[in-house]
Design a protein around this motif. Structure first.
Motif, PDB file in Angstrom:
ATOM      1  N   GLY A 136       3.969 -16.379  -7.943  1.00 45.07           N
ATOM      2  CA  GLY A 136       1.981 -15.607  -7.373  1.00 45.07           C
ATOM      3  C   GLY A 136       2.414 -14.124  -6.671  1.00 45.07           C
ATOM      4  N   LEU A 137       2.594 -13.884  -5.759  1.00 44.09           N
ATOM      5  CA  LEU A 137       1.998 -12.863  -5.647  1.00 44.09           C
ATOM      6  C   LEU A 137       2.756 -11.825  -5.808  1.00 44.09           C
ATOM      7  CD1 LEU A 137       2.021 -12.324  -1.525  1.00 44.09           C
ATOM      8  CD2 LEU A 137       4.385 -12.327  -1.451  1.00 44.09           C
ATOM      9  N   MET A 138       3.667 -12.030  -7.147  1.00 41.94           N
ATOM     10  CA  MET A 138       3.401 -10.775  -7.936  1.00 41.94           C
ATOM     11  C   MET A 138       2.099 -10.454  -8.089  1.00 41.94           C
ATOM     12  SD  MET A 138       7.362 -10.981 -10.056  1.00 41.94           S
ATOM     13  CE  MET A 138       6.790  -9.951 -10.361  1.00 41.94           C
ATOM     14  N   SER A 139       1.214 -11.093  -8.301  1.00 41.12           N
ATOM     15  CA  SER A 139      -0.215 -11.192  -9.188  1.00 41.12           C
ATOM     16  C   SER A 139      -1.433  -9.835  -7.451  1.00 41.12           C
ATOM     17  CB  SER A 139      -0.901 -11.952 -10.143  1.00 41.12           C
ATOM     18  OG  SER A 139      -2.031 -11.819 -10.759  1.00 41.12           O
ATOM     19  N   ILE A 140      -0.780 -11.008  -6.831  1.00 38.22           N
ATOM     20  CA  ILE A 140      -1.998 -10.644  -6.053  1.00 38.22           C
ATOM     21  C   ILE A 140      -0.542  -9.010  -4.964  1.00 38.22           C
ATOM     22  CG2 ILE A 140      -2.611 -11.281  -3.232  1.00 38.22           C
ATOM     23  CD1 ILE A 140      -1.329 -14.729  -4.029  1.00 38.22           C
ATOM     24  N   SER A 141      -0.280  -8.945  -5.208  1.00 38.83           N
ATOM     25  CA  SER A 141       0.358  -7.169  -5.023  1.00 38.83           C
ATOM     26  C   SER A 141      -0.464  -6.968  -5.849  1.00 38.83           C
ATOM     27  CB  SER A 141       1.423  -7.595  -4.714  1.00 38.83           C
ATOM     28  OG  SER A 141       2.234  -8.137  -4.113  1.00 38.83           O
ATOM     29  N   VAL A 145       1.202  -1.201   0.489  1.00 33.18           N
ATOM     30  CA  VAL A 145      -0.115   0.105   0.025  1.00 33.18           C
ATOM     31  C   VAL A 145       0.962   1.211   0.003  1.00 33.18           C
ATOM     32  CG1 VAL A 145      -1.687   1.091   1.189  1.00 33.18           C
ATOM     33  CG2 VAL A 145      -1.967  -0.854   0.877  1.00 33.18           C
ATOM     34  N   VAL A 146       1.851   1.473   0.757  1.00 33.56           N
ATOM     35  CA  VAL A 146       2.430   2.645   0.891  1.00 33.56           C
ATOM     36  C   VAL A 146       3.766   2.472   0.046  1.00 33.56           C
ATOM     37  CG1 VAL A 146       4.683   3.733   2.276  1.00 33.56           C
ATOM     38  CG2 VAL A 146       2.886   2.399   3.086  1.00 33.56           C
ATOM     39  N   VAL A 147       3.600   1.799  -1.030  1.00 37.44           N
ATOM     40  CA  VAL A 147       4.785   1.961  -2.352  1.00 37.44           C
ATOM     41  C   VAL A 147       3.907   2.536  -3.392  1.00 37.44           C
ATOM     42  CG1 VAL A 147       6.106   0.635  -3.964  1.00 37.44           C
ATOM     43  CG2 VAL A 147       6.699  -0.126  -1.194  1.00 37.44           C
ATOM     44  N   THR A 148       2.609   1.024  -3.595  1.00 34.25           N
ATOM     45  CA  THR A 148       1.261   2.330  -4.358  1.00 34.25           C
ATOM     46  C   THR A 148       1.325   4.019  -4.643  1.00 34.25           C
ATOM     47  OG1 THR A 148       0.744  -0.255  -4.373  1.00 34.25           O
ATOM     48  CG2 THR A 148      -0.691   1.749  -5.227  1.00 34.25           C
ATOM     49  N   ASP A 149       1.237   4.247  -2.878  1.00 31.09           N
ATOM     50  CA  ASP A 149       1.326   5.537  -2.961  1.00 31.09           C
ATOM     51  C   ASP A 149       2.381   5.939  -3.178  1.00 31.09           C
ATOM     52  OD1 ASP A 149      -0.827   7.430  -2.083  1.00 31.09           O
ATOM     53  OD2 ASP A 149       0.924   7.702   0.073  1.00 31.09           O
ATOM     54  N   ALA A 153      -2.752  -3.288  -4.567  1.00 30.29           N
ATOM     55  CA  ALA A 153      -2.865  -1.813  -5.243  1.00 30.29           C
ATOM     56  C   ALA A 153      -3.782  -1.449  -5.644  1.00 30.29           C
ATOM     57  CB  ALA A 153      -1.210  -1.692  -6.721  1.00 30.29           C
ATOM     58  N   MET A 154      -4.292  -2.126  -7.155  1.00 31.59           N
ATOM     59  CA  MET A 154      -5.598  -1.805  -7.202  1.00 31.59           C
ATOM     60  C   MET A 154      -6.829  -1.748  -6.341  1.00 31.59           C
ATOM     61  SD  MET A 154      -5.426  -4.364 -10.850  1.00 31.59           S
ATOM     62  CE  MET A 154      -4.475  -3.948 -12.504  1.00 31.59           C
ATOM     63  N   ALA A 155      -6.754  -2.472  -5.542  1.00 30.75           N
ATOM     64  CA  ALA A 155      -7.833  -2.117  -3.840  1.00 30.75           C
ATOM     65  C   ALA A 155      -7.886  -1.201  -3.905  1.00 30.75           C
ATOM     66  CB  ALA A 155      -7.694  -3.343  -3.358  1.00 30.75           C
ATOM     67  N   SER A 156      -6.022  -0.696  -3.225  1.00 34.43           N
ATOM     68  CA  SER A 156      -6.391   0.487  -2.540  1.00 34.43           C
ATOM     69  C   SER A 156      -5.822   1.354  -3.284  1.00 34.43           C
ATOM     70  CB  SER A 156      -4.767   0.706  -2.034  1.00 34.43           C
ATOM     71  OG  SER A 156      -3.678   1.088  -1.993  1.00 34.43           O
ATOM     72  N   ILE A 197       3.660  -1.143 -11.178  1.00 32.70           N
ATOM     73  CA  ILE A 197       4.637  -1.857 -11.405  1.00 32.70           C
ATOM     74  C   ILE A 197       5.062  -1.800  -9.850  1.00 32.70           C
ATOM     75  CG2 ILE A 197       6.858  -1.226 -12.691  1.00 32.70           C
ATOM     76  CD1 ILE A 197       5.149   0.452 -14.559  1.00 32.70           C
ATOM     77  N   GLY A 198       5.085  -0.192  -9.003  1.00 32.86           N
ATOM     78  CA  GLY A 198       5.727  -1.019  -6.919  1.00 32.86           C
ATOM     79  C   GLY A 198       5.261  -1.883  -6.531  1.00 32.86           C
ATOM     80  N   ALA A 199       4.012  -2.312  -6.544  1.00 32.97           N
ATOM     81  CA  ALA A 199       3.695  -3.576  -6.341  1.00 32.97           C
ATOM     82  C   ALA A 199       3.873  -4.608  -6.769  1.00 32.97           C
ATOM     83  CB  ALA A 199       1.881  -3.087  -6.131  1.00 32.97           C
TER      84      ALA A 199
END
Length: 262
Positions: A193-198, A138-142, A202-205, A175-177
């Motif tokens: 698969g954690l990359m896709s979940i991340s 969440v922080v990196v996405t922001d 990020a989208m949900a955030s 990308i950051g997520a």
């Protein structure tokens, strides 16, 4: 490059660092410290929400904030089956006290409390690693969205609701997520698969961020409150975390979370 674009950077940075330190300490400590901080933040966010939606209900905003925090505190201590009515109770109580914005209040209050409960459950059941991953995403996405949006600019994401958000910032957040997901996947047993979940987190955030922006646009306020210099209120700061936490609650129930042991 215009300096006005960066006018809010220093107070935003100082406040952000303070919040990160407090949050990380509470996450690391877990238990009552994390529970207490989550309850406090959730109650304040409900108070801010009522103030935005119905500024004439100043007494109600405080009462409903206390009720929301108390409901979450009780929900933590009882089995899940009994916790769910408690988490929805503040929404029902508030409907009768709001002169306007009652439905928005009820839905968003439920989101706040379910997200808070989900964060506590995530910390209790899955430990420090998963909490660190979620917060970092969440922080990196922001942060990625903030800097990319101001440096790259370009087409606006949804100018009618959030005129500062751009597609470049939105994609930079994804990308950051993904990079955060890769880093955690490489250091744990979670798998790539954690990359896709991340990215989905990020989208949900970002959806959580946009949802709060829509409320502010409709009510004609710039910030949910003025509690945090450079950030506005707690809702302004944690709107993305609400979306991400609620998403993780749903994902955890539907498909489960991959193991992430070091």
């Amino acid at each position: 490059m215009s300096t006005s674009r960066w006018d809010d950077l220093m107070p935003r940075l100082l406040s952000g660092v303070t919040m990160v330190i407090v949050g990380l300490l509470a996450i690391w400590a877990g238990g009552l410290w994390f529970h207490g901080l989550t309850v406090l933040v959730s109650g304040i966010m409900v108070w801010e929400l009522v103030c935005m939606l119905d500024s004439r209900r100043s007494k109600s905003s405080l009462v409903l904030g206390v009720i929301a925090g108390s409901a979450l505190m009780l929900a933590i201590e009882v089995p899940v089956a009994f916790a769910l009515p408690l988490l929805l109770l503040p929404s029902m109580v508030g409907l009768g006290r709001m002169e306007r914005g009652g439905v928005t209040y009820a839905v968003y209050t439920a989101v706040i409390l379910l997200a808070g409960y989900g964060l506590i459950s995530l910390r209790n059941d899955f430990g420090l690693t998963w909490m660190a991953w979620l917060v970092t995403v969440v922080v990196v996405t922001d942060i990625a969205g903030y800097f990319a949006g101001r440096i790259i600019g370009g087409p606006k994401f949804w100018p009618r609701v959030s005129p500062k958000k751009t597609w470049s910032g939105t994609v930079a957040g994804w990308i950051g997520a993904a990079l955060v997901g890769f880093a955690f996947a490489a250091s744990t047993t979670a798998g790539l698969g954690l990359m896709s979940i991340s990215v989905a987190v990020a989208m949900a955030s970002q959806i959580g961020d946009i949802a709060e922006s829509a409320i502010k646009r409709r009510t004609g306020v710039k910030d949910s409150s003025n509690l945090i210099p450079g950030h506005g209120g707690l809702l302004d700061r944690f709107d993305g975390m609400l979306g991400a936490a609620l998403f993780i609650v749903i994902v955890g129930q539907l498909v489960g979370l991959p193991t992430a042991t070091p």
